[in-house]
Design an enzyme around this catalytic site. Structure first.
Site, short mmCIF file in Angstrom:
data_model
loop_
_atom_site.label_atom_id
_atom_site.label_comp_id
_atom_site.label_asym_id
_atom_site.label_seq_id
_atom_site.Cartn_x
_atom_site.Cartn_y
_atom_site.Cartn_z
N GLY A 36 38.53 40.34 39.78
CA GLY A 36 39.61 40.71 38.87
C GLY A 36 40.66 39.64 38.66
N HIS A 37 40.56 38.49 39.33
CA HIS A 37 41.62 37.47 39.25
C HIS A 37 41.03 36.10 39.05
CE1 HIS A 37 45.19 35.10 40.52
NE2 HIS A 37 45.85 36.17 40.16
N PHE A 38 40.73 35.67 38.05
CA PHE A 38 40.51 36.25 36.74
C PHE A 38 39.04 36.05 36.44
CE2 PHE A 38 44.84 34.48 36.82
CZ PHE A 38 45.58 35.63 36.62
#
Length: 159
Positions: free
Chosen positions: A57-59
């Site tokens: 999720g990052h990124f």
């Protein structure tokens, strides 16, 4: 005149680190300790891989290791240093008290090997003030000062 033999580095593998710190995957952020001087300084390693859970999720299209995790990795490295001299370390935890003068200089990405140098600024009783610097390929990527307190672990957390 005889020369003083070079001191052999004090190293800790991940199992020895897990004996010092209560952290486990995915939040254990120190892979190896390369050397340390009790009560003075420590040098640790964090290998940044695409397999890190955080990169989901990052990124996803531009993976960057979060700055807060860089600071946490430096703090865990410092925690290893502090705990090496605590006789009943399995009954203790280290909590953050303050994080100051944080600077991020360059993104850390998968494939990087982050070297963390942490020095003791002050160590009085249960309180430690440390200064950490993180490097990738010899370039400083982050720095911070942090204070922590040694506390008794709840019985359920004691190892």
């Amino acid at each position: 005149m005889s020369e003083t033999p070079e001191r052999k580095p004090r190293t800790l593998d991940v199992l020895a680190i897990q004996d010092l710190l209560p952290h486990r995957y995915p939040i254990l952020l120190v892979d190896r300790i390369l050397d340390y001087e009790p009560g003075a300084w420590i040098r640790g390693v964090k290998n940044i891989t695409m397999g890190e859970l955080i990169f989901q999720g990052h990124f996803p299209k531009n993976p960057v290791f979060p700055g807060v995790l860089i600071v946490e990795a430096m703090a865990q490295t410092g925690g290893c240093l502090v705990l090496t001299t605590v006789p009943n370390r399995h009954d203790k935890l280290i909590y953050f008290m303050a994080i100051d003068n944080v600077k991020f200089r360059k993104p850390v990405v998968p494939g990087d090997q982050m070297i963390m140098d942490v020095k003791v600024m002050t160590l009085k009783g249960k309180i430690a003030k440390l200064r950490g610097e993180a490097f990738v390929d010899g370039q400083k990527v982050a720095e911070a000062e942090f204070m922590s307190m040694l506390v008794d672990a709840p019985q359920s957390e004691a190892q």
